[in-house]
Scaffold this motif. Structure first.
Motif, PDB file in Angstrom:
ATOM      1  N   VAL A 124       0.843  -1.199   0.000  1.00 11.19           N
ATOM      2  CA  VAL A 124       0.000   0.000   0.000  1.00 11.19           C
ATOM      3  C   VAL A 124       0.876   1.247   0.000  1.00 11.19           C
ATOM      4  CG1 VAL A 124      -1.757   1.244   1.280  1.00 11.19           C
ATOM      5  CG2 VAL A 124      -1.789  -1.249   1.210  1.00 11.19           C
ATOM      6  N   PRO A 125       0.621   2.188  -0.903  1.00  5.73           N
ATOM      7  CA  PRO A 125       1.471   3.371  -1.029  1.00  5.73           C
ATOM      8  C   PRO A 125       1.140   4.456  -0.022  1.00  5.73           C
ATOM      9  CG  PRO A 125      -0.262   3.444  -2.661  1.00  5.73           C
ATOM     10  CD  PRO A 125      -0.431   2.142  -1.907  1.00  5.73           C
ATOM     11  N   PHE A 126       1.956   5.536  -0.074  1.00  9.45           N
ATOM     12  CA  PHE A 126       1.707   6.770   0.674  1.00  9.45           C
ATOM     13  C   PHE A 126       1.695   6.565   2.186  1.00  9.45           C
ATOM     14  CE2 PHE A 126      -0.768   6.843  -3.320  1.00  9.45           C
ATOM     15  CZ  PHE A 126       0.099   7.658  -4.030  1.00  9.45           C
ATOM     16  N   GLY A 127       2.507   5.619   2.698  1.00 14.21           N
ATOM     17  CA  GLY A 127       2.661   5.456   4.127  1.00 14.21           C
ATOM     18  C   GLY A 127       1.554   4.700   4.811  1.00 14.21           C
ATOM     19  N   LEU A 128       0.550   4.257   4.067  1.00  4.36           N
ATOM     20  CA  LEU A 128      -0.515   3.466   4.668  1.00  4.36           C
ATOM     21  C   LEU A 128      -0.054   2.031   4.843  1.00  4.36           C
ATOM     22  CD1 LEU A 128      -3.495   4.705   2.485  1.00  4.36           C
ATOM     23  CD2 LEU A 128      -3.039   5.329   4.839  1.00  4.36           C
ATOM     24  N   THR A 129      -0.709   1.309   5.733  1.00  8.32           N
ATOM     25  CA  THR A 129      -0.502  -0.137   5.827  1.00  8.32           C
ATOM     26  C   THR A 129      -1.861  -0.800   5.760  1.00  8.32           C
ATOM     27  OG1 THR A 129      -0.712  -0.313   8.243  1.00  8.32           O
ATOM     28  CG2 THR A 129       1.472   0.213   7.357  1.00  8.32           C
ATOM     29  N   ILE A 130      -1.880  -2.060   5.377  1.00 12.79           N
ATOM     30  CA  ILE A 130      -3.157  -2.743   5.228  1.00 12.79           C
ATOM     31  C   ILE A 130      -3.853  -2.916   6.564  1.00 12.79           C
ATOM     32  CG2 ILE A 130      -2.519  -3.933   3.117  1.00 12.79           C
ATOM     33  CD1 ILE A 130      -1.842  -6.388   4.743  1.00 12.79           C
ATOM     34  N   GLU A 131      -3.073  -2.835   7.665  1.00 15.43           N
ATOM     35  CA  GLU A 131      -3.698  -3.018   8.981  1.00 15.43           C
ATOM     36  C   GLU A 131      -4.440  -1.774   9.458  1.00 15.43           C
ATOM     37  OE1 GLU A 131      -0.605  -4.036   8.290  1.00 15.43           O
ATOM     38  OE2 GLU A 131      -1.017  -6.183   8.309  1.00 15.43           O
ATOM     39  N   ASN A 132      -4.096  -0.603   8.920  1.00 15.51           N
ATOM     40  CA  ASN A 132      -4.679   0.624   9.485  1.00 15.51           C
ATOM     41  C   ASN A 132      -5.710   1.278   8.579  1.00 15.51           C
ATOM     42  OD1 ASN A 132      -3.231   1.921   7.489  1.00 15.51           O
ATOM     43  ND2 ASN A 132      -1.866   3.042   8.864  1.00 15.51           N
ATOM     44  N   GLU A 133      -6.287   0.500   7.657  1.00 17.01           N
ATOM     45  CA  GLU A 133      -7.330   1.076   6.814  1.00 17.01           C
ATOM     46  C   GLU A 133      -8.546   1.411   7.667  1.00 17.01           C
ATOM     47  OE1 GLU A 133      -7.835  -0.161   2.425  1.00 17.01           O
ATOM     48  OE2 GLU A 133      -6.978  -1.905   3.411  1.00 17.01           O
ATOM     49  N   THR A 134      -8.950   2.634   7.599  1.00 16.61           N
ATOM     50  CA  THR A 134     -10.121   3.121   8.326  1.00 16.61           C
ATOM     51  C   THR A 134     -10.926   3.992   7.381  1.00 16.61           C
ATOM     52  OG1 THR A 134      -8.996   5.136   9.062  1.00 16.61           O
ATOM     53  CG2 THR A 134      -8.799   3.187  10.495  1.00 16.61           C
ATOM     54  N   PRO A 135     -12.167   4.286   7.745  1.00 10.77           N
ATOM     55  CA  PRO A 135     -12.894   5.274   6.947  1.00 10.77           C
ATOM     56  C   PRO A 135     -12.127   6.586   6.801  1.00 10.77           C
ATOM     57  CG  PRO A 135     -14.406   4.123   8.386  1.00 10.77           C
ATOM     58  CD  PRO A 135     -13.032   3.658   8.770  1.00 10.77           C
ATOM     59  N   GLU A 136     -11.454   6.997   7.879  1.00  8.49           N
ATOM     60  CA  GLU A 136     -10.698   8.251   7.837  1.00  8.49           C
ATOM     61  C   GLU A 136      -9.550   8.169   6.822  1.00  8.49           C
ATOM     62  OE1 GLU A 136      -8.533  11.409  10.889  1.00  8.49           O
ATOM     63  OE2 GLU A 136      -8.802   9.319  11.502  1.00  8.49           O
ATOM     64  N   SER A 137      -8.808   7.051   6.824  1.00  9.49           N
ATOM     65  CA  SER A 137      -7.684   6.934   5.892  1.00  9.49           C
ATOM     66  C   SER A 137      -8.179   6.892   4.449  1.00  9.49           C
ATOM     67  CB  SER A 137      -6.858   5.678   6.208  1.00  9.49           C
ATOM     68  OG  SER A 137      -7.537   4.493   5.825  1.00  9.49           O
ATOM     69  N   MET A 138      -9.344   6.274   4.214  1.00  7.98           N
ATOM     70  CA  MET A 138      -9.892   6.244   2.865  1.00  7.98           C
ATOM     71  C   MET A 138     -10.305   7.636   2.417  1.00  7.98           C
ATOM     72  SD  MET A 138     -12.082   2.667   2.990  1.00  7.98           S
ATOM     73  CE  MET A 138     -12.292   2.523   1.203  1.00  7.98           C
ATOM     74  N   LEU A 139     -10.919   8.389   3.320  1.00 12.90           N
ATOM     75  CA  LEU A 139     -11.330   9.748   2.995  1.00 12.90           C
ATOM     76  C   LEU A 139     -10.124  10.631   2.696  1.00 12.90           C
ATOM     77  CD1 LEU A 139     -14.130  10.181   5.681  1.00 12.90           C
ATOM     78  CD2 LEU A 139     -14.475  10.376   3.212  1.00 12.90           C
ATOM     79  N   GLN A 140      -9.026  10.428   3.423  1.00 12.48           N
ATOM     80  CA  GLN A 140      -7.851  11.284   3.270  1.00 12.48           C
ATOM     81  C   GLN A 140      -7.027  10.946   2.032  1.00 12.48           C
ATOM     82  OE1 GLN A 140      -5.562  11.050   6.872  1.00 12.48           O
ATOM     83  NE2 GLN A 140      -6.914  12.437   8.002  1.00 12.48           N
ATOM     84  N   HIS A 141      -6.968   9.672   1.671  1.00 17.75           N
ATOM     85  CA  HIS A 141      -5.961   9.239   0.701  1.00 17.75           C
ATOM     86  C   HIS A 141      -6.514   8.718  -0.627  1.00 17.75           C
ATOM     87  CE1 HIS A 141      -2.646   9.680   3.533  1.00 17.75           C
ATOM     88  NE2 HIS A 141      -3.379   9.081   4.445  1.00 17.75           N
ATOM     89  N   HIS A 142      -7.845   8.643  -0.793  1.00 12.75           N
ATOM     90  CA  HIS A 142      -8.371   7.952  -1.972  1.00 12.75           C
ATOM     91  C   HIS A 142      -8.020   8.637  -3.286  1.00 12.75           C
ATOM     92  CE1 HIS A 142     -11.820  10.655  -2.949  1.00 12.75           C
ATOM     93  NE2 HIS A 142     -11.754  10.949  -1.665  1.00 12.75           N
ATOM     94  N   GLU A 143      -7.623   9.910  -3.223  1.00  9.13           N
ATOM     95  CA  GLU A 143      -7.243  10.611  -4.451  1.00  9.13           C
ATOM     96  C   GLU A 143      -5.729  10.663  -4.652  1.00  9.13           C
ATOM     97  OE1 GLU A 143      -9.232  14.372  -4.002  1.00  9.13           O
ATOM     98  OE2 GLU A 143     -10.971  13.690  -5.152  1.00  9.13           O
ATOM     99  N   ASP A 144      -4.968  10.010  -3.784  1.00  2.91           N
ATOM    100  CA  ASP A 144      -3.508   9.979  -3.921  1.00  2.91           C
ATOM    101  C   ASP A 144      -3.133   8.936  -4.969  1.00  2.91           C
ATOM    102  OD1 ASP A 144      -3.467  11.787  -1.876  1.00  2.91           O
ATOM    103  OD2 ASP A 144      -2.879  10.355  -0.324  1.00  2.91           O
ATOM    104  N   VAL A 145      -2.665   9.382  -6.103  1.00  2.31           N
ATOM    105  CA  VAL A 145      -2.395   8.441  -7.181  1.00  2.31           C
ATOM    106  C   VAL A 145      -0.965   8.592  -7.690  1.00  2.31           C
ATOM    107  CG1 VAL A 145      -4.797   8.344  -7.906  1.00  2.31           C
ATOM    108  CG2 VAL A 145      -3.265   9.985  -8.994  1.00  2.31           C
TER     109      VAL A 145
END
Length: 354
Positions: free
Chosen positions: A25-46
């Motif tokens: 997972v890119p941009f410093g995310l990890t698969i363990e910390n996916e939350t609604p907040e992380s999706m809202l913040q990062h979904h446009e990071d491409v």
């Protein structure tokens, strides 16, 4: 000799790790910390480098009613080997509907990154239409092939995706269509229904798949909507079910011809409502309004999918970076490709993984 064997094993392991790490997972995310907040913040990071990470082939479906998909295949040009705009419907008496959706300017732009293979789907056919087509195939099949090929030649498609139910019902039609396309160096991709019961094996099994594989270039199997018929709902594409479909149909020689379906949409289930398909942007709106944004999504270990409970009592099963990543790993392990239904419904950062 023993040392050489150890070196070979180590080399294979390193290759496997590198291939799997390519989808981290890119941009410093990890698969363990996916939350609604992380999706809202990062979904446009491409990542717009267009670097293809998935080692297999990927087909991206695009629909006129979720037209963001048209932009997705341009943004991620080079990641999709096949691009299938859902333009054509074949209605009774071979009425061809959808030509008005063909966009030559868009095609010219995306062809730089992948082959454009529009979908042609049988629509509105009842039992009598199918019976007539099958019983008089020698007369009817060439007529339909001619109509399809007229569109292919007129717009210089790279091939087509055909959705006609069980292709084993139409051997002559498939044969003639394959011949006409291959004479022009065009490709034929056929959509397959997934296995849900043993009764289906009369119409689709490993022997039938192998026979069709001599005529058909690729198969797009619809391994999603697993739970949409259940009132309480459930996962859209349980990973064991996906594996069962791969193993039931393919062998080592033809496995590369299978494109395993991945849903880019969510499904919402409520005991007092009909199941509802949701584009992921709508799910994010739900997160803004009624979901604890910093709470982790619920992970179902058996199906390898995420779900979340909405404030109105609905349960939403949704694709995420983790669930998609798990299926990419399965595809690479088995040597199959992927078919994404459909890219206009997903979140842009999903496509960084491919």
């Amino acid at each position: 000799m023993q040392y050489a064997a150890l070196l070979l094993a180590a080399s294979c392991f390193i290759h496997w790790v590198v291939a799997h790490d390519a989808h981290q997972v890119p941009f410093g995310l990890t698969i363990e910390n996916e939350t609604p907040e992380s999706m809202l913040q990062h979904h446009e990071d491409v990542d717009t480098t267009h670097e293809k990470k998935f080692s297999g082939e990927t087909l991206a479906y695009v629909t006129p009613w979720n037209n963001h998909g048209y932009d997705v295949v341009k943004i991620f040009k080079g990641k999709f080997d096949y691009i299938s705009p859902v333009w054509y419907y074949i209605e009774p008496e071979f009425k061809m509907v959808g030509e008005h959706d063909v966009d030559k300017g868009w095609m010219d732009e995306v062809k730089q990154g992948g082959k454009v293979v529009p979908r042609f789907q049988f629509r509105g056919w009842d039992v009598t239409h199918y019976q007539s087509f099958v019983s008089d195939a020698k007369t009817q099949a060439p007529k339909l092939v001619e109509k399809i090929m007229h569109q292919v030649k007129e717009y210089e498609f790279d091939g087509i995706v055909l959705e006609c139910g069980y292709p084993s019902f139409f051997p002559l039609f498939i044969q003639l269509l394959s011949q006409e396309l291959h004479q022009l160096s065009k490709e034929l991709i056929v959509v397959l229904p997934p296995f849900r019961s043993d009764e289906q094996k009369a119409y689709l099994n490993a022997d039938i798949f192998a026979a069709l594989a001599r005529l058909v270039d690729r198969f797009s199997i619809m391994t999603y909507d697993y739970s949409s018929h259940l009132p309480a709902g459930g996962p859209s594409s349980p990973i064991d079910w996906v594996i069962d479909n791969i193993e039931a149909l393919t062998n080592d020689e033809n496995r590369h011809q299978l494109l395993v379906g991945l849903n880019m949409y969510a499904m919402a289930y409520h005991e007092h409502k009909l199941p509802q398909a949701m584009v992921l942007k709508s799910v994010l709106d739900e997160f803004k309004d009624s979901v604890e944004e910093d709470e982790p999504l619920e992970w179902d270990k058996e199906s390898q999918e995420h779900y979340v409970k909405d404030a109105d009592g609905s349960t939403i099963w949704l694709p995420t970076l983790k669930s998609i990543g798990e299926r990419i790993h399965i595809a690479e392990d088995y040597g199959v490709g992927l078919a994404l239904w459909e890219v206009g419904q997903g979140l842009d950062y999903f496509y960084n993984l491919f």
